[in-house]
Design an enzyme around this catalytic site. Structure first.
Site, PDB file in Angstrom:
ATOM      1  N   LYS A   1       0.957   5.748   8.147  1.00 34.28           N
ATOM      2  CA  LYS A   1       1.454   5.946   6.781  1.00 34.28           C
ATOM      3  C   LYS A   1       0.290   5.987   5.783  1.00 34.28           C
ATOM      4  O   LYS A   1       0.206   6.874   4.928  1.00 34.28           O
ATOM      5  CB  LYS A   1       2.407   4.793   6.420  1.00 34.28           C
ATOM      6  CG  LYS A   1       2.860   4.786   4.974  1.00 34.28           C
ATOM      7  CD  LYS A   1       3.003   3.397   4.350  1.00 34.28           C
ATOM      8  CE  LYS A   1       1.896   2.443   4.625  1.00 34.28           C
ATOM      9  NZ  LYS A   1       1.696   1.359   3.661  1.00 34.28           N
TER      10      LYS A   1
ATOM     11  N   SER B   1       0.865  -1.179   0.000  1.00 38.31           N
ATOM     12  CA  SER B   1       0.000   0.000   0.000  1.00 38.31           C
ATOM     13  C   SER B   1       0.894   1.219   0.000  1.00 38.31           C
ATOM     14  O   SER B   1       1.488   1.555   1.033  1.00 38.31           O
ATOM     15  CB  SER B   1      -0.904   0.007   1.232  1.00 38.31           C
ATOM     16  OG  SER B   1      -1.755  -1.116   1.203  1.00 38.31           O
TER      17      SER B   1
ATOM     18  N   LYS C   1      -7.184   1.770  -2.288  1.00 43.68           N
ATOM     19  CA  LYS C   1      -6.668   1.256  -1.011  1.00 43.68           C
ATOM     20  C   LYS C   1      -6.622   2.378   0.021  1.00 43.68           C
ATOM     21  O   LYS C   1      -6.946   2.175   1.198  1.00 43.68           O
ATOM     22  CB  LYS C   1      -5.285   0.630  -1.195  1.00 43.68           C
ATOM     23  CG  LYS C   1      -4.635   0.122   0.105  1.00 43.68           C
ATOM     24  CD  LYS C   1      -5.419  -1.005   0.778  1.00 43.68           C
ATOM     25  CE  LYS C   1      -4.940  -1.309   2.181  1.00 43.68           C
ATOM     26  NZ  LYS C   1      -3.848  -2.251   2.319  1.00 43.68           N
TER      27      LYS C   1
END
Lengths: 298, 298
Positions: free
Chosen positions: A244, A101, A176
């Site tokens: 993140k 990701s 995502k």
């Protein structure tokens, strides 16, 4: 056990998710070469029939499809374009499938750079958590050319159950980011609900039970909230990775001028979680931070 | 058709949820008396076999259990303690079951006041939406004495499928506040995800499909997000009621010093939704507000 005639696969990044995905490739009979920064996970898979490669370049030379499952954008960049990277092992018909990701924008750039080496790229970040990785029932969010994706499907089918082709390279990563921001928002809500119950002496276990039967039900309430209540906060999915992902979502939103106040709050809260030494715990430890900040002990 | 020997029930508040719940009581054979501020809904139920009461007091005198399904705390207070209210029709063994979503603190106070009239109270706010109300599959969040609740179960079972006894009077309302804040947080996330996709030219319909197969899946993503994508924003559950519920959750949190930044954001966003003339639309119209504030047209 390797099935003759099957496409040779390389797998880079044997973390919680990656090792399960690699194992499912082996089980399906794909000849598998693996590479990982630390050696321990490599040895385990070699015992099960995989070959080890010393570098991403060596791995790329040996296989038709390279699958990546790495923590963050710079890790993918280094593995692809760093010294002894995948690009150095590029050959005709090589395809890179990135299940990490990472940034959608960087993904578009990486795909363009790989193309100059004659290498096609597909982004296929996944959702469903460690259990779905073990079971091979992940949701795969696909970006890239339809024909390249079609060629990867037999491989992807060992990992996932649902495949949605979302658009060109990068579209999988954008979706995502959507996935993660929805999880984070739901987790913020669940954390606040648990703290509210605790403060009023209402059993949050029963609260969760009641909510799971109504319109508030979700995977997060089922799984993450249970982790909060049981205080089982070993990852799972690390808070640092969620932080993140929230920064990736926020940055994509900011670049395009999207109004994302809940995501902005998520960046802040997961940041605070990491700043207070819980970056290595499961992302569900957000629930403990919310309790702490509400003055709830233990 | 009324079944002989069944407890006589009174129902006050025939809104979207209430009329379905009342109809299920009739279907189950309970002798039913109804009262509503506007007469139209009363007539419909009278056609189906209910009796009409002119006032809450008249209704209370005629039945053993009074069920309320009203919009907000002041409505419940007025129906219970206003002129010709339930309290004026109080009699021995009368029980009030409040399925409205109102203040937990006020509920505790109302129960104490009813007790001076010899009347027991149970709070049983519900979740699951209009479809679950029609199907009789609501999740009932119960607060009150176990023995009183036990006596109400045959009645509650016509409305709901899941019953969680959460504690003394008010506990059901606190957990309903939790339910609403979790829905609101998830809806904020879903709204931002849809806007993010739209801005990047990624199909949000496919995004939803991919997310429903992974860890971001929820009732809200299944139902509310679909309403946003289809722009079917007739209520359903009005934005004004969600705003009220968020204020109830926030006020409970503030009284007890709970850290609830996502809920605070929800109060603001649903407030903004109401302030821009969408109080009468479905709460999922939050998705349109987020798109507007992201500069997305149509």
């Amino acid at each position: 056990m390797t099935t003759p005639g099957k496409t040779s696969i390389g797998f880079i990044g044997l973390g919680v998710m990656g090792q399960s995905m690699a194992r499912n490739l082996l089980k399906a009979g794909f000849p598998l070469t693996v590479h990982n920064r630390s050696r321990g996970k490599v040895e385990e898979l070699v015992k099960d029939g995989a070959r080890a490669a010393e570098t991403p370049a060596e791995l790329a030379r040996a296989v038709a499809i390279v699958i990546l499952c790495l923590p963050d954008t710079p890790d993918v960049e280094k593995v692809l374009f760093g010294p002894q990277g995948v690009a150095e092992g590029a050959h005709e018909d090589l395809v890179v499938v990135d299940t990490s990701s990472i940034s959608a924008t960087a993904t578009i750039e990486f795909a363009a750079r790989l193309k100059t080496h004659g290498v096609a790229m597909v982004d296929s970040p996944v959702s469903g958590g460690p259990k779905a990785a073990v079971d091979g029932t992940l949701s795969c969010m696909l970006g890239g050319d339809a024909s390249v994706i079609a060629g990867c499907m037999p491989v992807l089918q060992t990992m996932g159950k649902t495949f949605v082709h979302l658009g060109p390279v990068g579209a999988g990563q954008l979706v995502k980011a959507c996935n993660q921001l929805v999880i984070a928002a739901t987790l913020m809500g669940a954390s606040e609900a648990i703290a509210l119950c605790r403060k009023y002496g209402v059993d949050p276990v029963k609260m969760r039970e009641a909510l799971l039967a109504g319109s508030a039900r979700s995977f997060v309430l089922e799984n993450h909230a249970k982790r909060i209540l049981d205080q089982t906060l070993a990852p799972g999915f690390r808070a640092a990775l969620m932080h993140k992902d929230m920064k990736l979502a926020m940055s994509a939103g900011r670049d395009a001028g999207v109004f994302m106040p809940a995501t902005a709050l998520g960046v802040q809260l997961f940041g605070a979680l990491c700043n207070t030494g819980r970056d290595g715990l499961d992302s569900a430890s957000l629930g403990l931070l919310v309790q702490e900040l509400s003055g709830i002990r233990g």
